[in-house]
Design an enzyme around this catalytic site. Structure first.
Site, mmCIF file in Angstrom:
data_model
loop_
_atom_site.group_PDB
_atom_site.id
_atom_site.type_symbol
_atom_site.label_atom_id
_atom_site.label_comp_id
_atom_site.label_asym_id
_atom_site.label_seq_id
_atom_site.Cartn_x
_atom_site.Cartn_y
_atom_site.Cartn_z
ATOM 1 N N ARG A 156 4.797 -3.178 -1.180
ATOM 2 C CA ARG A 156 4.286 -1.810 -1.065
ATOM 3 C C ARG A 156 5.234 -0.968 -0.214
ATOM 4 N NH1 ARG A 156 -1.640 0.526 0.826
ATOM 5 N NH2 ARG A 156 -1.328 -0.758 2.674
ATOM 6 N N ASP A 439 -5.974 0.013 10.403
ATOM 7 C CA ASP A 439 -4.620 0.420 10.032
ATOM 8 C C ASP A 439 -4.591 1.927 9.834
ATOM 9 O OD1 ASP A 439 -5.882 0.822 7.600
ATOM 10 O OD2 ASP A 439 -4.881 -0.824 6.573
#
Length: 539
Positions: A156, A439
């Protein structure tokens, strides 16, 4: 000659890694990639700004004859992508121990993250690129020696909003996702392809089919440059922006030769609704911990639409990540851990029943329970055969659930924002708090909600006080006092926590808050000063 300048000098122990990662051939490839696509990405940024200015609260599904044609499907799924039951999420390859543990886990994939769970300091970038390269070549200590026996690497790259301030290409700061994609492809693509294990990607924070089309163009160009067959690259697009929800069929269409499916990212998705429409009171999002979940109509409709469109077009539909963590040292058998496991299984069972083909967890200790859940729930590698006959309207997606704001919810959002910034300033992209991994996605929704609650002076359910700048500042100060005592062990950590508090307040109170918290942090002089270790280093 490729005009690339590295603006950081590595720590002494990373000098050889930097030379290997940014070797002459790799930098020449990176230069060609940037030179070819720089102007198109500049236009993408300008289009985003124009759309933000023009955007109204009303959205409609965008349709074209090509998208709506009933005959097309995405390209065939490679064997290793036909079962996507479980990935591990937020795995930054800069942390070798965590990355190695993930590669040894009994899962189908590992989200190798340069986005939500990763902080792109120069050190982290070098370590991550190198550890991925070692793993692909079977040389990462403790990891399987054959990449074909590992879970697939779902790479990613950073999202379009991220600039790489550490690299100049043709006199301009580099484009973060192109740097990640280019370096990862140059060093690893052929090995992954030969092992029938990639190259596979997650694509973050796209805002529609035109942005997916640009990625498709990048894929085609790169495969030609590296001598890979067209269609070798496969990507899963994260539908974590409200604008993309209205163009999902188009996203699959323009990427159809390179697409494996779509993924649901709940908190970035909710934050995007506030970002796009948050100044309208009808889009006031209530306390997320109490009133926002996948049972609510706007999120249930969103997931149903992802599943319906993906399966109709022969693509995989995957759900979000379970962020719950078992307590340290637990084997899952104590009462509290059993409660956490049961809650995770209950929520994931709902996603399976909704038709998803897989999802993510963070805690590897949850893996056996999830695997057992899939064994009991499905006898097939995926659920593409389930065509969901649901009708979802624009109103279904844009009707925000009712509910208020609690003092505990306000305190939680303040704490998550401060702690995320605190850890980012330390070069860490995710952290653990109150039993969950946090996150940038949870930081986004936390800071966005606080900004919106202040904007509309929301009344707390608990004691009828209004959410004001003064109240938020008081909560932030109280949390900082608590964190100083329980988190900080050095003067540097205390300074960093103070900086995180004041930076949080700045975005809570901003007249026009940044679209992405990671952009705000990545461009901030405090972060760049802390991690700028060197003078100019030219290649």
């Amino acid at each position: 000659m490729a005009k690339i300048e590295l603006l950081q000098s590595p720590l002494p122990r990373l000098e050889e890694i930097q030379k290997k990662v940014f070797c002459k051939e790799a930098t020449h490839f990176l230069w060609k990639l940037h030179t070819h696509f720089d102007s198109k990405i500049e236009q993408l940024t300008k289009t985003r700004l124009k759309t933000s200015v023009e955007l109204q609260s009303a959205l409609a599904f965008k349709e074209t004859p090509e998208w709506k044609d009933k005959s097309w499907k995405v390209g065939p799924l490679p064997l290793r992508l036909q079962n996507r039951h479980l990935d591990l999420g937020d795995v930054s390859a800069s942390n070798a121990a965590h990355f190695t543990a993930a590669l040894n886990a009994d899962v189908q994939g590992v989200q190798v993250d340069f986005d939500d769970g990763h902080c792109p300091t120069w050190k982290n970038q070098l370590l991550a690129y190198n550890n991925i390269n070692l793993a692909v070549n079977g040389k990462l200590v403790g990891a399987p020696s054959n990449i074909a026996t590992c879970p697939v690497l779902m790479l990613r790259p950073r999202a379009w909003n991220m600039i790489d301030h550490d690299i100049l290409i043709n006199g301009k700061e580099a484009i973060g996702p192109l740097v990640d994609f280019g370096i990862l492809m140059y060093h690893n693509a052929k090995k992954l392809y030969e092992a029938n294990s990639g190259p596979y990607f997650y694509l973050s924070k796209l805002e529609g089919a035109s942005e997916a089309a640009l990625w498709n163009e990048i894929f085609v160009w790169t495969q030609n440059e590296l001598g890979l067959p067209q269609g070798s690259i496969k990507a899963c697009v994260l539908i974590e922006n409200i604008l993309s929800t209205f163009e999902m069929e188009g996203i699959l269409y323009v990427l159809k030769d390179h697409c494996m499916g779509l993924n649901c990212g709940i908190w970035d998705y909710c934050a995007s609704i506030i970002s796009k429409f948050g100044t309208h009171e009808q889009f006031l999002l209530p306390d997320r911990n109490k009133y926002v979940n996948m049972d609510k109509k706007f999120l249930k409709s969103y997931m149903s639409l992802v599943v319906k469109i993906c399966h109709y077009r022969g693509a995989l539909a995957t759900g979000g990540m379970a962020a719950a963590m078992l307590k340290p040292g637990s084997n899952g058998q104590d009462e509290k851990s059993k409660e956490i496991v049961n809650n995770v299984l209950e929520s994931k069972m709902k996603e399976i029943n909704a038709g998803v083909d897989g999802f993510m967890v963070y805690d590897t200790r949850l893996v056996p329970y999830i695997n057992e859940l899939w064994k009991k729930s499905s006898s097939t590698p995926n659920q593409i055969h389930r065509i969901m006959e649901v009708e979802v309207t624009a109103q279904d997606l844009l009707t925000i659930p009712s509910g208020g704001v609690t003092l505990q919810g306000l305190k939680h959002n303040v704490a998550v924002t401060i702690l995320f910034i605190y850890h980012w300033l330390a070069g860490i992209g995710h952290f653990f708090y109150t039993g969950n991994v946090e996150d940038s996605a949870t930081a986004e929704i936390s800071r966005a909600q606080i900004w919106q609650w202040i904007r509309f002076a929301v009344t707390l359910e608990d004691d009828q006080r209004q959410v004001t700048a003064r109240l938020v500042e008081k909560i932030a100060t109280n949390f900082a006092v608590y964190a100083h005592k329980n988190l900080c062990r050095s003067n540097a950590e205390r300074k960093r926590l103070n900086a995180a508090k004041y930076m949080s307040l700045e975005i809570f109170l901003s007249r026009n808050p940044p679209e992405f918290i990671t952009t705000y942090l990545n461009d901030n002089h405090k972060f760049r000063t802390l991690h700028n270790k060197a003078l100019l280093s030219n290649l």
